[in-house]
Design an enzyme around this catalytic site. Structure first.
Site, PDB file in Angstrom:
ATOM      1  N   SER A 135      35.325  45.392  39.816  1.00 20.62           N
ATOM      2  CA  SER A 135      34.785  46.527  39.051  1.00 20.62           C
ATOM      3  C   SER A 135      33.270  46.599  39.206  1.00 20.62           C
ATOM      4  CB  SER A 135      35.120  46.374  37.566  1.00 20.62           C
ATOM      5  OG  SER A 135      36.503  46.290  37.376  1.00 20.62           O
TER       6      SER A 135
HETATM    7  N1  SAH Z   1      38.065  40.923  37.194  1.00 21.52           N
HETATM    8  C1  SAH Z   1      38.293  40.972  38.618  1.00 21.52           C
HETATM    9  C2  SAH Z   1      38.746  42.362  39.025  1.00 21.52           C
HETATM   10  C3  SAH Z   1      39.895  42.305  39.956  1.00 21.52           C
HETATM   11  S1  SAH Z   1      40.759  43.816  40.190  1.00 21.52           S
HETATM   12  C4  SAH Z   1      37.053  40.515  39.388  1.00 21.52           C
HETATM   13  O1  SAH Z   1      36.033  40.239  38.776  1.00 21.52           O
HETATM   14  O2  SAH Z   1      37.143  40.401  40.623  1.00 21.52           O
HETATM   15  C5  SAH Z   1      42.205  43.551  39.246  1.00 21.52           C
HETATM   16  C6  SAH Z   1      43.050  42.367  39.608  1.00 21.52           C
HETATM   17  O3  SAH Z   1      44.205  42.384  38.789  1.00 21.52           O
HETATM   18  C7  SAH Z   1      43.562  42.335  41.050  1.00 21.52           C
HETATM   19  O4  SAH Z   1      43.089  41.188  41.681  1.00 21.52           O
HETATM   20  C8  SAH Z   1      45.085  42.320  40.896  1.00 21.52           C
HETATM   21  O5  SAH Z   1      45.731  41.491  41.844  1.00 21.52           O
HETATM   22  C9  SAH Z   1      45.252  41.765  39.490  1.00 21.52           C
HETATM   23  N2  SAH Z   1      46.522  42.079  38.844  1.00 21.52           N
HETATM   24  C10 SAH Z   1      47.220  43.234  38.895  1.00 21.52           C
HETATM   25  N3  SAH Z   1      48.340  43.130  38.149  1.00 21.52           N
HETATM   26  C11 SAH Z   1      48.345  41.878  37.613  1.00 21.52           C
HETATM   27  C12 SAH Z   1      49.253  41.175  36.752  1.00 21.52           C
HETATM   28  N4  SAH Z   1      50.372  41.718  36.297  1.00 21.52           N
HETATM   29  N5  SAH Z   1      48.930  39.899  36.409  1.00 21.52           N
HETATM   30  C13 SAH Z   1      47.789  39.300  36.876  1.00 21.52           C
HETATM   31  N6  SAH Z   1      46.916  39.931  37.686  1.00 21.52           N
HETATM   32  C14 SAH Z   1      47.187  41.200  38.056  1.00 21.52           C
END
Ligand code: SAH
Length: 218
Positions: free
Chosen positions: A67
């Site tokens: 993000s």
């Molecule tokens: N906070 C992260 C943002 C990653 S984007 C950062 O700082 O990099 C959102 C993430 O959520 C992705 O990596 C995706 O794989 C994960 N995601 C999606 N659905 C999920 C679920 N059900 N459980 C755990 N992670 C999930």
């Protein structure tokens, strides 16, 4: 570029990022200090590191994105209420950047990520930065992590169709959950606060754009 060169560039860029965050209304000194302390570029591939401090989401591999700095700061500010917290849950750990920011705002951070490849890289970066109070787990985090509940705050980094009751139940009294809710273009940031009497106060905030929450582990 020399290591020294990258370091200097990143400190200047981070100072500029901080100014942008303040201009956009981020005011919590703990959050601003955390954003200043974590080198965002080290969580990204070298080819895009020079854009790390721009106010934009960026790719982290596996079709996922980190993000923008504003959204990370805003979620942390809403979740933390200006206090240092005991235990925080992050759902969607990705490259580990937001977990690293949260590591400065809480004693313990549990971060759930469904894609194993992302966890491997994230753990390595966190280790290199000597961040020891983040645990990442390769699980589907849709319903949180009951075994480690309750949490002072829950920060969700992938868009949910709705906030499951099971997640709300994992908040401490007075605890807050911040999550993007909705599908496609019509997501909004939602804040849920546990009132301490078994009830929840829900507030709908600004429009946002996150990758979708998916089920299962890969
Ligand atoms: N906070 C992260 C943002 C990653 S984007 C950062 O700082 O990099 C959102 C993430 O959520 C992705 O990596 C995706 O794989 C994960 N995601 C999606 N659905 C999920 C679920 N059900 N459980 C755990 N992670 C999930």
């Amino acid at each position: 570029m020399s290591v020294h060169g990258i370091g200097m560039t990143s400190q200047r860029a981070r100072t500029r990022m901080l100014e942008n965050l303040k201009a956009q209304g981020i005011a919590d000194p703990l959050v601003l200090a955390a954003m200043n302390a974590i080198p965002r570029h080290l969580f990204l591939e070298e080819s895009i590191q020079q854009r790390a401090y721009d106010d934009t989401p960026l790719p982290i591999g596996q079709g996922q994105t980190i993000s923008s700095p504003y959204i990370v700061a805003r979620s942390c500010e809403l979740a933390c209420r200006g206090q240092m917290l005991e235990r925080v849950l992050e759902i969607g750990g990705g490259c580990g950047y937001q977990a690293a920011v949260l590591s400065r705002l809480a004693k313990e951070v549990l971060s759930l990520e469904r894609i194993a490849k992302l966890i491997g890289k994230a753990r390595q970066t966190l280790r290199e930065l000597r961040i020891n109070n983040v645990v990442m787990k390769n699980v589907d985090g849709t319903f949180g992590y009951q075994a480690a509940a309750p949490f002072d705050a829950i920060v969700v980094a992938a868009a949910m169709p709705y906030v499951p009751e099971e997640l709300k139940q994992q908040l401490k009294p007075g605890g807050r959950l911040v999550a993007p809710v909705g599908a496609g273009e019509s997501q909004r940031l939602i804040m849920v606060e546990a009132d301490g009497e078994g009830g929840f106060k829900e507030q709908e905030l600004e429009a946002v754009k996150f990758v979708p929450l998916l089920s299962g582990v890969s």
